[in-house]
Structure formats: C-alpha cells, structure tokens
Design an enzyme around this catalytic site. Structure first.
Site, mmCIF file in Angstrom:
data_model
loop_
_atom_site.group_PDB
_atom_site.id
_atom_site.type_symbol
_atom_site.label_atom_id
_atom_site.label_comp_id
_atom_site.label_asym_id
_atom_site.label_seq_id
_atom_site.Cartn_x
_atom_site.Cartn_y
_atom_site.Cartn_z
ATOM 1 N N ARG A 165 0.806 -1.234 0.000
ATOM 2 C CA ARG A 165 0.000 0.000 0.000
ATOM 3 C C ARG A 165 0.842 1.289 0.000
ATOM 4 O O ARG A 165 0.534 2.256 0.709
ATOM 5 C CB ARG A 165 -0.985 0.015 1.182
ATOM 6 C CG ARG A 165 -1.966 -1.141 1.175
ATOM 7 C CD ARG A 165 -2.870 -1.166 -0.043
ATOM 8 N NE ARG A 165 -3.645 -2.400 -0.073
ATOM 9 C CZ ARG A 165 -3.333 -3.470 -0.812
ATOM 10 N NH1 ARG A 165 -2.276 -3.446 -1.607
ATOM 11 N NH2 ARG A 165 -4.082 -4.541 -0.787
ATOM 12 N N SER A 203 -10.893 -1.560 3.571
ATOM 13 C CA SER A 203 -10.213 -2.085 4.762
ATOM 14 C C SER A 203 -9.577 -0.934 5.536
ATOM 15 O O SER A 203 -8.808 -0.158 4.976
ATOM 16 C CB SER A 203 -9.111 -3.064 4.364
ATOM 17 O OG SER A 203 -9.700 -4.192 3.786
ATOM 18 N N GLU A 248 -4.609 1.427 7.447
ATOM 19 C CA GLU A 248 -4.353 1.459 6.004
ATOM 20 C C GLU A 248 -4.908 2.765 5.414
ATOM 21 O O GLU A 248 -4.378 3.316 4.461
ATOM 22 C CB GLU A 248 -5.037 0.251 5.355
ATOM 23 C CG GLU A 248 -4.725 0.062 3.903
ATOM 24 C CD GLU A 248 -5.063 -1.338 3.428
ATOM 25 O OE1 GLU A 248 -4.677 -2.339 4.081
ATOM 26 O OE2 GLU A 248 -5.736 -1.438 2.387
#
Ligand SMILES: Cc1cc2nc3c(=O)[nH]c(=O)nc-3n(C[C@H](O)[C@H](O)[C@H](O)COP(=O)(O)OP(=O)(O)OC[C@H]3O[C@@H](n4cnc5c(N)ncnc54)[C@H](O)[C@@H]3O)c2cc1C
Length: 322
Positions: free
Chosen positions: A182, A232, A304
């Site tokens: 990410r 998420s 995240e």
C-alpha cells in the site's frame, strides 16, 4: 509565510477562468466515508497544463495544499482543510492503448480501466477488481488484492514536483523493489501523479470475464459495498497468521458503534458510516478498536486509511487530529 484565507481568496481570482474552483466547499461528498469538513477551496484542473498553473500559484503564494483523488482511502477531519485541495476526479481522464500497454491519466478510474482492458482481451488488471480508485490514488497506494498489486504493472509514472523555486516535471521508471504494501518509495511527498504507463498481457477473453464476474460477486457477498466506507481500515498484521478482521472479531467488536460510525456486521475490517457519522466518530472508533485489540491480544493494528493532509508548504499543518 503561508497566505491567510483572505489573501488566498484574492490570489485565486488570478487563475484562468477555465479551471473549476469551488470555494468553502464541504469535502464530505468527495470521499467514500461521506464525512469531513470544508476546504478553503477545491480546484479541479482538467489537464496537465491547468494543473501546472494551479501549482505555480500554490508555489508562488505558499498556499497550503492537499491532493484528493476519488477519496476512497482518506479520512478528512471535521475541521476541514485550511487550504486548497486539488481534486483529480476530472483530471487527465484519457487512456491511450498501444499494443499491450496503456497510458492512463491520474483521474482515470479503476473500473473503466478494467473494462477497457477486458474489451481488448488484455489481462493483468484483475488484481484491482473492486478497488474504487483513480490511477493517481492507485499508484500512491499501490492498490491491490490477493491477486497482486498495481505496482507490478506500472512501467512509468509522470509527475509534477512542487519545489520551492519551481514546478518540475519528472518521469519515474520504478522497479519492483520501489513498491511496498500500500505504498511506494520512489515518489517524493511533493509529487503529484499526472499519468502512468502500465504493461498488460494477452488473456483468454472468456476466462477473463468469468474471473472478473466471480471476483465482483465475492466482494458483494463479503463486503458492505452499499454502505459508505473506506474499504479495509487496517492492514493485516504481519506474521501472526490472522487477518485484521479476525483480530477485530476476536476482540468482540463486530457491530460496535460510536456515534454514527460502526464496525460493519458483514466485514469487521470495514468501518461504515451508518448515516450521520462524523470523522470524529470514525476516529474514536478506530482508537477504541486499536486499544481493545492491543489490551486483549497484544496486537498493534496499523491503519491502512490515511488522513487527507496538507503536505505543502508545511507538512505538519493539518495532521494533529490523526
Ligand atoms: C469499498 C472499498 C473497497 C476497497 N478495496 C480495496 C482493495 O481491495 N485494495 C486496495 O488496495 N484498496 C482498496 N480500497 C481503498 C482505495 O480504493 C484505494 O486505496 C485506492 O487506490 C485509492 O484511490 P483514490 O483515487 O480514491 O485515492 P484517495 O483516497 O483520494 O487518495 C489516497 C492517497 O493518494 C493521494 N493521491 C491521490 N491522487 C493523487 C495524485 N494524482 N498524485 C499524488 N497523490 C495522490 C492522496 O493525497 C492520498 O494520500 C477500497 C476502498 C473502498 C471504499
């Protein structure tokens, strides 16, 4: 010295009238959590030339700046953004297909890219099926799924760099080691992605369509895709053999609610806005999850989702709440 809002309003008038500007606009309808306060203004340049003009103004007058793609991975403070937000929703929304390669502007959406590649019997983009983002946001976040990450496909990234004395165009040719989970390590924090070149490969059209249909159906079954969320919230913890949703579940937090923010009943790593959530509700819920998980299981969850933050000229200006 950064400009104040009054001076900001004055210098904004010097921009070309073709550049779409909304002043004192709520950012809550520009992100998928549907929360957050207002920005002094949101600029939506359509071309690289218009972006360059906005960035020159930002540089010359030291205007506080944040960049927003499709807003599907950002938390925006209720206090808003005291500066300019450049939003890329309508920016460089062109795709150029040559052989197995595509050059996509930063504002091109994942779904459109996948559809166009499937129409050409090209494979590779299955790895981002169901990811609701822009090309720019996907490059910044190295968006991906269990099938892989977008960075594995990216051959070249064009970006504008906001420097003290100029706005500079740079072309990056990232290697696989320049990407991480990410994120990436080759784009500096003052880079604004303009477009990216991706390498795809020929695929079997029938197999491809069946796979895409299956992946989307699986998402519909397992994720609350109809409720406002940011996907998420947490990364899966390293090396413990458990996913973030399992850890949150084990802490007894499935369905837990603070204000209008709730841990989804369908997927415990999704925090949803049940209708009237504020960004503070979401932040309090995140802190509650993190504290409970640490206390009960000794696991430190990593977010995240990112705060939408002013990164120029002073990167510490808007991060305090986070
Ligand atoms: C229902 C749902 C499911 C999701 N599933 C997944 C998934 O499976 N996998 C996954 O990886 N993600 C997933 N996400 C998260 C999100 O879709 C991705 O992170 C996506 O890549 C974000 O793109 P964006 O355009 O919305 O970026 P934004 O959220 O707008 O921005 C993300 C970051 O990138 C920066 N940024 C955006 N555009 C630019 C630009 N042009 N230049 C420089 N910086 C820029 C922003 O400042 C911010 O820091 C999901 C989100 C939702 C809502």
């Amino acid at each position: 010295m950064m400009v104040d809002q009054q001076e900001f309003d004055r210098v904004l008038l010097t921009l070309s009238p073709s550049i779409a500007i909304q002043k004192n606009v709520s950012l809550s309808r520009m992100n998928t959590w549907r929360t957050g306060g207002s920005a002094w203004a949101v600029a939506e340049p359509k071309t690289e030339h218009e972006l360059q003009e906005v960035l020159e103004l930002v540089r010359a007058h030291r205007i506080p700046l944040a960049i927003l793609g499709w807003g599907s991975n950002v938390w925006i403070p209720d206090a808003g953004i005291p500066g300019l937000v450049i939003r890329t929703k309508s920016f460089e929304v062109e795709t150029h297909w040559v052989g197995n390669q595509v050059i996509a502007g930063a504002g091109v959406g994942a779904t459109r890219l996948i559809r166009e590649s499937a129409d050409r019997d090209l494979s590779g983009l299955e790895r981002i099926v169901g990811v609701p983002g822009s090309m720019g946001g996907m490059v910044m976040m190295n968006a991906g799924t269990h099938l892989g990450e977008v960075g594995e496909l990216v051959r070249e990234v064009e970006a504008l760099l906001l420097l003290e004395d100029q706005v500079e165009k740079r072309v990056y040719k990232p290697k696989i080691q320049d990407w991480h989970y990410r994120g990436n390590s080759f784009l500096p924090s003052n880079a604004i992605v303009v477009r990216a070149k991706l390498d795809l490969h020929p695929g079997d059209p029938e197999q491809l369509r069946a796979l895409l249909k299956d992946l989307l159906e699986r998402r519909k079954k397992s994720q609350p895709i109809d409720a406002p969320s940011c996907g998420s919230t947490y990364r899966n913890p390293d090396g413990i053999g458990k996913k973030a949703w399992q850890v949150i579940d084990a802490a007894g937090l499935r369905g837990h609610k603070i204000g209008g923010a709730q841990v989804s009943e369908k997927h415990s790593n999704f925090l949803i806005n049940t209708g009237n959530a504020t960004s503070d509700d979401l932040l309090l819920l995140m802190r509650h999850i993190e504290e409970t998980v640490q206390k009960t299981q000794g696991i430190v969850l990593q977010r995240e989702v990112k705060p939408l933050a002013i990164f120029w000229p002073d990167s510490t200006a808007s991060q305090s709440a986070w």
